[in-house]
Scaffold this motif. Structure first.
Motif, short mmCIF file in Angstrom:
data_model
loop_
_atom_site.label_atom_id
_atom_site.label_comp_id
_atom_site.label_asym_id
_atom_site.label_seq_id
_atom_site.Cartn_x
_atom_site.Cartn_y
_atom_site.Cartn_z
N ILE A 34 36.20 38.45 31.29
CA ILE A 34 36.58 38.25 32.69
C ILE A 34 36.09 39.42 33.54
O ILE A 34 36.09 40.57 33.10
N LYS A 35 35.67 39.10 34.78
CA LYS A 35 35.13 40.12 35.67
C LYS A 35 36.25 40.72 36.51
O LYS A 35 37.11 40.02 37.04
N LEU A 36 36.27 42.05 36.65
CA LEU A 36 37.27 42.74 37.46
C LEU A 36 36.87 42.72 38.93
O LEU A 36 35.66 42.62 39.25
N SER A 72 25.82 43.43 37.92
CA SER A 72 26.80 42.34 37.92
C SER A 72 28.22 42.83 38.14
O SER A 72 29.00 42.18 38.83
N GLY A 73 28.57 43.97 37.60
CA GLY A 73 29.91 44.49 37.80
C GLY A 73 30.55 44.95 36.50
O GLY A 73 29.88 45.22 35.50
N ILE A 74 31.90 45.04 36.50
CA ILE A 74 32.67 45.53 35.35
C ILE A 74 33.49 44.38 34.79
O ILE A 74 34.13 43.63 35.54
N TYR A 75 33.49 44.26 33.45
CA TYR A 75 34.14 43.15 32.76
C TYR A 75 35.07 43.68 31.67
O TYR A 75 34.90 44.80 31.16
N VAL A 76 36.04 42.84 31.30
CA VAL A 76 36.85 43.13 30.12
C VAL A 76 35.96 42.92 28.89
O VAL A 76 35.32 41.87 28.75
N ALA A 77 35.90 43.93 28.02
CA ALA A 77 35.03 43.86 26.84
C ALA A 77 35.51 42.77 25.89
O ALA A 77 36.71 42.50 25.79
N GLN A 78 34.56 42.14 25.20
CA GLN A 78 34.92 41.07 24.27
C GLN A 78 35.80 41.59 23.13
O GLN A 78 36.62 40.87 22.58
#
Length: 475
Positions: A34-36, A72-78
């Motif tokens: 998910i993208k922050l 693209s931005g910052i995401y929660v790592a898998q």
């Protein structure tokens, strides 16, 4: 999303933001991928400077909880869950790395893992096939037992009085004179070695052994600081032992009858030679005699039968003959030693299974055990002859071996040094499991411990066909 950090709280604004993000992930609000919101959006929401948000997000990225995707931005790592667990748990790996007991060789770890799989052909297993275990007879004997309430409780420190008495009577046939006070019931031969290691020897003591040894595949002595030292048993044995022992404590580990893994059998002269050489330097002998009942011909007396002064610690077991699952073996030695090791055993496991002891006692006293051994030897000899026939047909030009004298194994030696981790792995990929020689002697690249005791005839033929196919490709 109307949360804001508490400016009057004990935690810094950055720490509060980090905790807030982690709580969202732990609750499952934010899953992997998910993208922050942007840093600007978060700064506005929190009412803080953008630099504070940036520092908090950088901390989370460094911990592997968040990740950046360029443009693209910052995401929660898998793998954020794994990272969170790592952050919250003690650093168990550091505990493991600095612990006392040494890890097994990777090859042995794989052997232990793959031996549990039914789709693998086990060509090296040091265990009786299920078809060779007297399962029905053991089940029937359970109905014949009359258990006393005491048998359902903890065992006494040295083990069942009756069983120790029965063992003393049983070993007289091997020329061993012992009283129940000289016997300690153990949970298999390996526990006997572990008790000796921690109960009798000081760190730095020497454990003499033959070059190719079962002890190289387990670590009961190495893990408590003992020095393993290979010895050639020649005419200079007494002098060699004295020179290498010097003033240090030392013991000699010996498997004179059906050595694991080589299958070798010492002559009476060789046993006497070792006993006298060790006697000169006051070196105790650990005689591991768990295979002697499986000799195809009559056994010669053990070293312990020569022992008049308590120099030999003698180990026996039913794991190789009756059932490894019963976990019953015995250690015979001087009373002071037995009492010391029994005390340590009680501190570690409160005694071997009382019910298993009752079963073994019943089998010894009723004659079932000796009758079973006679039948088992015959079946093992038939299996050995079957495997030798295959070897003579398929391996005669690339390997050599000695005719097995009993037990489980043929020590198969290839003419060229082709037994390595690559061979082990390739066979594993074909669902064939071997015990390579290098786990018993790190310098050995020519041997395989080939067991005829576990796999079925069909599996033995198939497994050996795959073995010859892969070994010829390596030449």
């Amino acid at each position: 999303m109307n949360w804001q950090p508490n400016r009057q709280g004990e935690m810094t604004l950055q720490q509060q933001i980090v905790t807030w993000v982690i709580e969202h992930i732990e609750r499952g609000d934010w899953v992997g991928g998910i993208k922050l919101p942007t840093q600007r959006q978060l700064a506005m929401q929190f009412g803080v400077n953008r630099s504070t948000v940036q520092q908090a997000l950088e901390e989370l990225k460094a911990a592997g909880i968040l990740e950046s995707k360029i443009g693209s931005g910052i995401y929660v790592a898998q793998n954020s869950w794994h990272s969170l667990i790592t952050q919250s748990q003690p650093n168990w790996q550091s505990f493991i790395d600095t612990s006392l007991h040494k890890p097994n060789y990777h090859t042995i770890q794989l052997i232990n893992e793959y031996e549990q799989r039914d789709d693998v052909i086990r060509l090296g297993t040091g265990e009786l096939a299920p078809s060779l275990l007297p399962t029905a007879e053991i089940e029937a004997s359970l109905k014949e037992l009359s258990l006393q309430p005491k048998a359902l409780g903890y065992s006494s420190p040295q083990g069942s009085d009756e069983l120790r008495e029965a063992i003393c009577e049983y070993v007289t046939k091997r020329g061993i004179r012992a009283k129940p006070r000289n016997v300690c019931i153990v949970s298999g031969a390996l526990q006997a070695l572990q008790l000796i290691a921690v109960g009798l020897l000081e760190p730095g003591s020497i454990v003499f052994q033959e070059q190719t040894s079962y002890l190289n595949s387990v670590h009961p002595f190495q893990s408590v600081g003992m020095q393993m030292m290979a010895i050639n048993r020649d005419e200079q044995l007494a002098q060699t032992l004295a020179q290498r022992k010097r003033k240090r404590q030392a013991v000699f580990y010996a498997v004179p009858t059906l050595n694991n893994p080589t299958g070798g059998v010492w002559t009476t002269h060789e046993k006497k030679q070792l006993y006298e050489a060790c006697q000169q330097s006051r070196i105790p002998i650990i005689e591991d005699d768990v295979y002697h009942e499986l000799l195809f011909e009559a056994a010669t007396p053990p070293i312990k039968s020569m022992d008049d002064n308590g120099q030999v610690l003698y180990i026996g077991s039913v794991s190789k003959t009756l059932s490894p699952g019963l976990r019953i073996g015995w250690l015979i030695g001087p009373t002071t030693v037995i009492e010391r090791l029994a005390d340590i055993k009680m501190q570690t496991d409160y005694g071997s299974s009382a019910i298993s002891q009752e079963i073994v006692l019943h089998w010894l006293q009723s004659g079932k055990y000796e009758k079973h051994i006679i039948d088992l030897r015959q079946k093992l000899q038939q299996r050995a002859e079957y495997v030798e026939t295959i070897l003579q047909e398929k391996f005669y030009d690339i390997a050599e071996w000695n005719k097995p004298k009993g037990g489980f194994y043929i020590w198969l030696k290839f003419h060229e040094p082709i037994v390595d981790k690559e061979l082990f792995t390739k066979l594993l990929q074909r669902e064939v499991l071997i015990n390579p020689g290098y786990i018993y002697d790190p310098q050995d690249a020519q041997h395989i411990r080939l067991s005829y005791a576990y796999a079925t005839e069909e599996e033995l033929e198939k497994g050996l066909s795959i073995l010859i196919e892969i070994t010829k490709k390596k030449k």
